[in-house]
Design a protein around this motif. Structure first.
Motif, short mmCIF file in Angstrom:
data_model
loop_
_atom_site.label_atom_id
_atom_site.label_comp_id
_atom_site.label_asym_id
_atom_site.label_seq_id
_atom_site.Cartn_x
_atom_site.Cartn_y
_atom_site.Cartn_z
N UNK A 117 77.14 92.44 51.03
CA UNK A 117 76.63 91.05 50.86
C UNK A 117 75.59 90.62 52.00
N UNK A 118 76.07 90.77 53.39
CA UNK A 118 75.48 90.53 54.26
C UNK A 118 74.02 91.16 54.35
N UNK B 227 74.25 79.10 65.41
CA UNK B 227 73.57 79.82 64.56
C UNK B 227 72.69 78.75 63.57
N UNK B 228 73.11 77.80 62.85
CA UNK B 228 72.75 76.94 62.11
C UNK B 228 71.58 76.37 62.69
N UNK C 245 78.95 84.44 62.23
CA UNK C 245 78.87 85.82 62.52
C UNK C 245 77.13 85.89 62.53
N UNK C 246 76.42 84.91 62.53
CA UNK C 246 75.05 84.95 62.43
C UNK C 246 74.31 85.31 61.25
N UNK C 247 74.86 84.93 60.04
CA UNK C 247 74.05 85.26 58.85
C UNK C 247 74.41 84.33 57.59
N UNK D 223 88.47 77.13 65.93
CA UNK D 223 87.91 76.33 67.19
C UNK D 223 86.67 77.15 67.87
N UNK D 224 86.80 78.51 67.68
CA UNK D 224 85.76 79.23 68.55
C UNK D 224 84.44 79.52 67.20
N UNK D 225 85.02 79.85 66.09
CA UNK D 225 84.03 80.18 65.02
C UNK D 225 83.09 78.90 64.72
#
Length: 154
Positions: A19-20, A146-147, A102-104, A137-139
């Protein structure tokens, strides 16, 4: 049993990677994830908060916001959204919160949802949601960062 769990986890990772990479070919930008012109695949964003479940909306109770059609289960939910869409709309435009961390950008399943800090987060699938939940909490800050790097559609 352990082998079966490992195989299942590998399948999830492979599907997630597919998907990514499938979505990496387009220029990623802020916007609302939509399927056939509908936000959240036609599910009512207010129902996650008020009914605590994913409920399909109805064309009878629709409203266009940010160039996308949103559906609601009743007039009360539509009115609540119209009054404060930022409160009820999913974070990251309804794209997968785990993917954003995760940057996508990845599409989402309306049934793979979480409310954290009075905000709605959607995930690609229930299995990806299990990866998202242990460390929101970190994600969440990673996804926010990223957004912010994405150009806006507006």
């Amino acid at each position: 049993m352990q082998h079966q769990k490992l195989k299942s986890f590998k399948e999830v990772l492979i599907l997630f990677a597919m998907v990514c990479y499938g979505f990496s070919g387009f220029a990623q930008q802020q916007g609302i994830f939509q399927k056939e012109g509908l936000a959240i695949r036609g599910y009512d964003p207010v129902a996650y908060f008020r009914q605590n479940e994913a409920i399909k909306g109805s064309e009878s109770f629709s409203w266009d916001w940010q160039g996308v059609r949103w559906l609601f289960m009743n007039e009360s939910n539509r009115t609540a959204f119209k009054t404060n869409p930022e409160k009820y709309s999913p974070q990251f435009g309804g794209f997968c919160a785990y993917g954003a961390s995760e940057g996508h950008l990845s599409p989402t399943d309306p049934n793979a949802w979480t409310i954290v800090g009075d905000k709605l987060y959607l995930n690609f699938s229930p299995k990806v949601k299990t990866l998202w939940l242990p460390d929101t909490t970190s994600r969440i800050p990673q996804a926010v960062n990223y957004w912010k790097t994405l150009p806006s559609k507006n």
